[in-house]
Design a protein around this motif. Sequence first.
Motif, mmCIF file in Angstrom:
data_model
loop_
_atom_site.group_PDB
_atom_site.id
_atom_site.type_symbol
_atom_site.label_atom_id
_atom_site.label_comp_id
_atom_site.label_asym_id
_atom_site.label_seq_id
_atom_site.Cartn_x
_atom_site.Cartn_y
_atom_site.Cartn_z
ATOM 1 N N THR A 16 0.823 -1.210 0.000
ATOM 2 C CA THR A 16 0.000 0.000 0.000
ATOM 3 C C THR A 16 0.853 1.254 0.000
ATOM 4 O OG1 THR A 16 -1.463 -1.201 1.515
ATOM 5 C CG2 THR A 16 -1.997 1.088 1.075
ATOM 6 N N PHE A 73 1.672 2.913 -3.256
ATOM 7 C CA PHE A 73 0.639 3.742 -3.894
ATOM 8 C C PHE A 73 0.378 5.027 -3.111
ATOM 9 C CE2 PHE A 73 0.133 -0.467 -5.728
ATOM 10 C CZ PHE A 73 0.153 -0.133 -7.073
ATOM 11 N N SER A 130 0.821 9.024 -4.578
ATOM 12 C CA SER A 130 -0.263 10.023 -4.506
ATOM 13 C C SER A 130 0.075 11.119 -3.498
ATOM 14 C CB SER A 130 -1.579 9.331 -4.141
ATOM 15 O OG SER A 130 -1.461 8.636 -2.917
ATOM 16 N N THR A 161 0.959 5.502 -11.657
ATOM 17 C CA THR A 161 0.190 4.569 -10.824
ATOM 18 C C THR A 161 -0.277 3.373 -11.650
ATOM 19 O OG1 THR A 161 -0.572 6.404 -9.450
ATOM 20 C CG2 THR A 161 -1.842 4.368 -9.319
ATOM 21 N N ALA A 174 0.801 -0.465 -11.117
ATOM 22 C CA ALA A 174 -0.234 -1.449 -10.770
ATOM 23 C C ALA A 174 -0.244 -2.600 -11.777
ATOM 24 C CB ALA A 174 -1.605 -0.776 -10.703
ATOM 25 N N THR A 181 -3.512 -5.011 -5.463
ATOM 26 C CA THR A 181 -3.034 -4.205 -6.589
ATOM 27 C C THR A 181 -4.174 -3.811 -7.519
ATOM 28 O OG1 THR A 181 -1.119 -5.698 -6.620
ATOM 29 C CG2 THR A 181 -1.253 -4.050 -8.357
ATOM 30 N N PHE A 201 -5.844 -0.497 -7.049
ATOM 31 C CA PHE A 201 -5.156 0.700 -7.541
ATOM 32 C C PHE A 201 -5.116 0.742 -9.065
ATOM 33 C CE2 PHE A 201 -3.832 0.316 -3.125
ATOM 34 C CZ PHE A 201 -4.145 1.590 -2.685
ATOM 35 N N GLU A 202 -5.151 -0.432 -9.680
ATOM 36 C CA GLU A 202 -5.264 -0.457 -11.142
ATOM 37 C C GLU A 202 -6.625 0.110 -11.566
ATOM 38 O OE1 GLU A 202 -4.468 -4.290 -13.080
ATOM 39 O OE2 GLU A 202 -5.743 -3.604 -14.741
ATOM 40 N N SER A 228 -6.786 3.816 -11.537
ATOM 41 C CA SER A 228 -6.006 4.524 -12.564
ATOM 42 C C SER A 228 -6.454 4.137 -13.972
ATOM 43 C CB SER A 228 -4.509 4.231 -12.382
ATOM 44 O OG SER A 228 -4.268 2.832 -12.442
ATOM 45 N N THR A 256 -7.029 7.946 -4.808
ATOM 46 C CA THR A 256 -5.934 6.997 -4.583
ATOM 47 C C THR A 256 -5.300 7.227 -3.220
ATOM 48 O OG1 THR A 256 -5.484 6.948 -6.963
ATOM 49 C CG2 THR A 256 -3.721 6.168 -5.512
ATOM 50 N N ALA A 263 -5.282 4.616 -0.148
ATOM 51 C CA ALA A 263 -3.990 4.116 0.342
ATOM 52 C C ALA A 263 -3.824 4.403 1.840
ATOM 53 C CB ALA A 263 -2.844 4.744 -0.457
#
Lengths: 295, 295
Positions: free
Chosen positions: A119, A122, A126, A141, A145, B119, B122-123, B126, B141, B145
């Motif tokens: 985590t 990420f 950000s 990002t 990812a 993951t 977060f993909e 984005s 994000t 996070a």
Amino acid sequence: MSIDSYLAAAQARINQQLTAILEQRHGPSMRLHAAMKHALLLGGKRVRPFLTLATGKICGADEDDLLQVAAALECIHTFSLVHDDLPAMDDDALRRGQPTCHVEFDEATAILAGDALHTLAFELLSDEHLKLSPNQIVQVTRTLALATGDRGMCGGQALDLVATGHDLTEHDLQQVHNYKTGALIRAAVNIGVICGNDDAQNWAADFDEFAAHLGLAFQVQDDILDVTATTATLGKPQGSDIEANKATYVRLLGLDGAQQRLEQLHHKALHALARIPYNTDTLEAFAEVLLTRKH
Amino acid sequence: MSIDSYLAAAQARINQQLTAILEQRHGPSMRLHAAMKHALLLGGKRVRPFLTLATGKICGADEDDLLQVAAALECIHTFSLVHDDLPAMDDDALRRGQPTCHVEFDEATAILAGDALHTLAFELLSDEHLKLSPNQIVQVTRTLALATGDRGMCGGQALDLVATGHDLTEHDLQQVHNYKTGALIRAAVNIGVICGNDDAQNWAADFDEFAAHLGLAFQVQDDILDVTATTATLGKPQGSDIEANKATYVRLLGLDGAQQRLEQLHHKALHALARIPYNTDTLEAFAEVLLTRKH
């Protein structure tokens, strides 16, 4: 500055950045924090953050931004090592010459430390202090990812689990490595390009090709070192991959064959780099150092 | 539309979104994909994605964007369940009435499936098809996070590990829950607000207060159900938290005391909601359904 001093200086700044990031954090669990620190600051070659830093500098990116983004890459790499070392996975007790996270702490804490480092990557991307445009941040990002998840590193680890104990063709073995280690190494370089100026984006495909060859060569070299290096220089038991009945390039091609493949890939990586009209000496020298390393 | 039909419709659309996301993916490992699917599509109340969806709609956000962002919240929640159920953590064999991921597959695959879902969140954020501004995406994000990592959910899980078997004060227990489950529930609501229009940002603090009280009330209710519900309605062994010697509100305050605390928190949540000058009926009704549930 010689390449050795340049590399040492870059590693020192990356380590400094990682240390500073952890020192500024105060979560509720000191034990979790200690486990994250143990894993992240254990040392290591810092290959991925170096690639982001060197590529980004070549592409005109801001250095503070690069250090932060490079730290995110290392957080992902470290989380994968912590989980990979768990008893249910590779069951490794030693990493970089030190007890692995679940040995130093316990399994539950190691699982959580891996998760928290995952985590953290990420979160770093950000961060409100980055000077990158929001558009660049979203691209970085996304690139990270995609390289990390089921269509990247995690997918490769899952393939590797199934592959262990089976005879693979070179094509299959290459697929495992392209996902398991190649994806993140490519992401490290590609993210450096994304952080760069507009002109640099024209050479994105060449940087990517360099990284793809370098990543695979790095893995071939790992397989060679597994049989040629000693436990003391490796920081992990020598011959452990062969012993674990893992498919390796040495098993598949023999030691000489693996050496030849390494040289081919190294050559291809340099060839891709030569197409880029910037001074790419640092990446060239890094490839040389990385692929002739003894541990 | 009655609130029950509204909830059922929202859950159906969230499940549809999660199914579609997994069906479009083709990673190298079919086994990893199957494990991710097993974990993500097992059912469940979809509390967090519902909160993002409902809050975002109140705040004028685009519904397609909300569904995608809501799916990311559920990926984080699911990854945490998969890792929490592992033998080294809570060692649970049953989840939502089905075998947990490491029982259905194996430990290594469950660790990787959790990682890959982590993951994936977060993909999804984005994704290039989102209509949110890059600025909003970076904020979303960051919020996710912060709620997930060592200063959020993972930190709470680490606290919980150490707390098990110890007598905690209510203050300590509340701290565990605020991190372990509260952080992600607050993030679900706050992210709905971030996806909304400019005016909605004026009420961010009130939405956040609603979510904080709701999150804690949800946990108190969980502790109550652990002793009052049957294994069949819970989908996991009844009394398992008490048996595992975990600190719970029932252990600390007694059943009546826990019921009273639940009502206080519910009241405070509604009070925060009442300050917001929009129609917040869906959130109000959801709180009612959630806090009077029988499983």
